[in-house]
Design an enzyme around this catalytic site. Sequence first.
Site, PDB file in Angstrom:
ATOM      1  N   CYS A 196      -0.536   0.691   6.284  1.00  0.00           N
ATOM      2  CA  CYS A 196      -0.789  -0.231   7.394  1.00  0.00           C
ATOM      3  C   CYS A 196      -1.710  -1.356   6.939  1.00  0.00           C
ATOM      4  CB  CYS A 196      -1.453   0.486   8.572  1.00  0.00           C
ATOM      5  SG  CYS A 196      -0.451   1.712   9.410  1.00  0.00           S
ATOM      6  N   ASP A 197      -1.571  -2.489   7.577  1.00  0.00           N
ATOM      7  CA  ASP A 197      -2.504  -3.589   7.339  1.00  0.00           C
ATOM      8  C   ASP A 197      -2.545  -4.458   8.588  1.00  0.00           C
ATOM      9  OD1 ASP A 197      -4.092  -4.947   4.984  1.00  0.00           O
ATOM     10  OD2 ASP A 197      -3.169  -6.558   6.154  1.00  0.00           O
ATOM     11  N   SER A 198      -3.746  -4.898   8.948  1.00  0.00           N
ATOM     12  CA  SER A 198      -3.917  -5.704  10.156  1.00  0.00           C
ATOM     13  C   SER A 198      -4.428  -7.096   9.817  1.00  0.00           C
ATOM     14  CB  SER A 198      -4.897  -5.021  11.126  1.00  0.00           C
ATOM     15  OG  SER A 198      -4.379  -3.792  11.585  1.00  0.00           O
ATOM     16  N   GLY A 235       0.937  -4.490  10.358  1.00  0.00           N
ATOM     17  CA  GLY A 235       2.130  -4.098   9.631  1.00  0.00           C
ATOM     18  C   GLY A 235       2.142  -2.602   9.409  1.00  0.00           C
ATOM     19  N   LYS A 287       0.830  -1.208   0.000  1.00  0.00           N
ATOM     20  CA  LYS A 287       0.000   0.000   0.000  1.00  0.00           C
ATOM     21  C   LYS A 287       0.866   1.260   0.000  1.00  0.00           C
ATOM     22  CE  LYS A 287      -3.718  -2.290   2.577  1.00  0.00           C
ATOM     23  NZ  LYS A 287      -4.448  -2.350   3.869  1.00  0.00           N
TER      24      LYS A 287
END
Length: 230
Positions: free
Chosen positions: A98-100, A135, A72
């Site tokens: 960000c990524d969860s 992340g 991203k």
Amino acid sequence: MIDLMPGSEAATTVQLLLASASPARLATLRSAGVSPLVRVSGVDEDAVLAEAQHHFGPLEPAEIALLLARAKAEAVAAELRTGGRADASTEPDVVLGCDSVLELDGQAYGKPESPEVARQRWALMRGSTGVLHTGHWLVDVRARDCGGSGATLGSVGSTLVRFANLTDAEIDAYVDTGEPLRVAGAFTVDGLGGPYVESIEGDFHNVVGVSLPLLRTLLADLAVPWHALT
């Protein structure tokens, strides 16, 4: 930390761009005194994950979170470098992706694609413990003569989450709100899902979607102090 290039001293103020559509991440940053620009990446997450697994094999949940956060951030940074601007009057300096991902019994779970899947997910989650991985990836898009380094770096925050032992009726009622379909792991800790999270061990904001202490540390690696963010 990954792919770190030497940084230089930060300018007086630094404009952050959030490469995420998450209202929770935006609200978290704003509550901490940061007013980021927002630009959604449009990255095909399934395609990115499939390509990585093709080359490297199965990925751990934390690796998935970091991979997608990087995709991203770097996609938006690439758009900016080719002339795309986030705002007509403000030029971003640093891009944050960000990524969860929720890890439960070694498996990675993102957003459920349907109410039925959300109900099945909560049938597994109730009364259990999982790990929420978020992340974080930063890309320095400042010009060299403005203190930019061109660095791209990231890390993962992980928080232990204990879920309440919900009844079937509670699961149905929560899924019917629609909230579980919009968030990674099918739950929130700061919204309607709060009553169903018994405790956490680690950074609360990491579960919401962005770890402020971790972000501060990553920014420091770019020679950007937290208080420089506008």
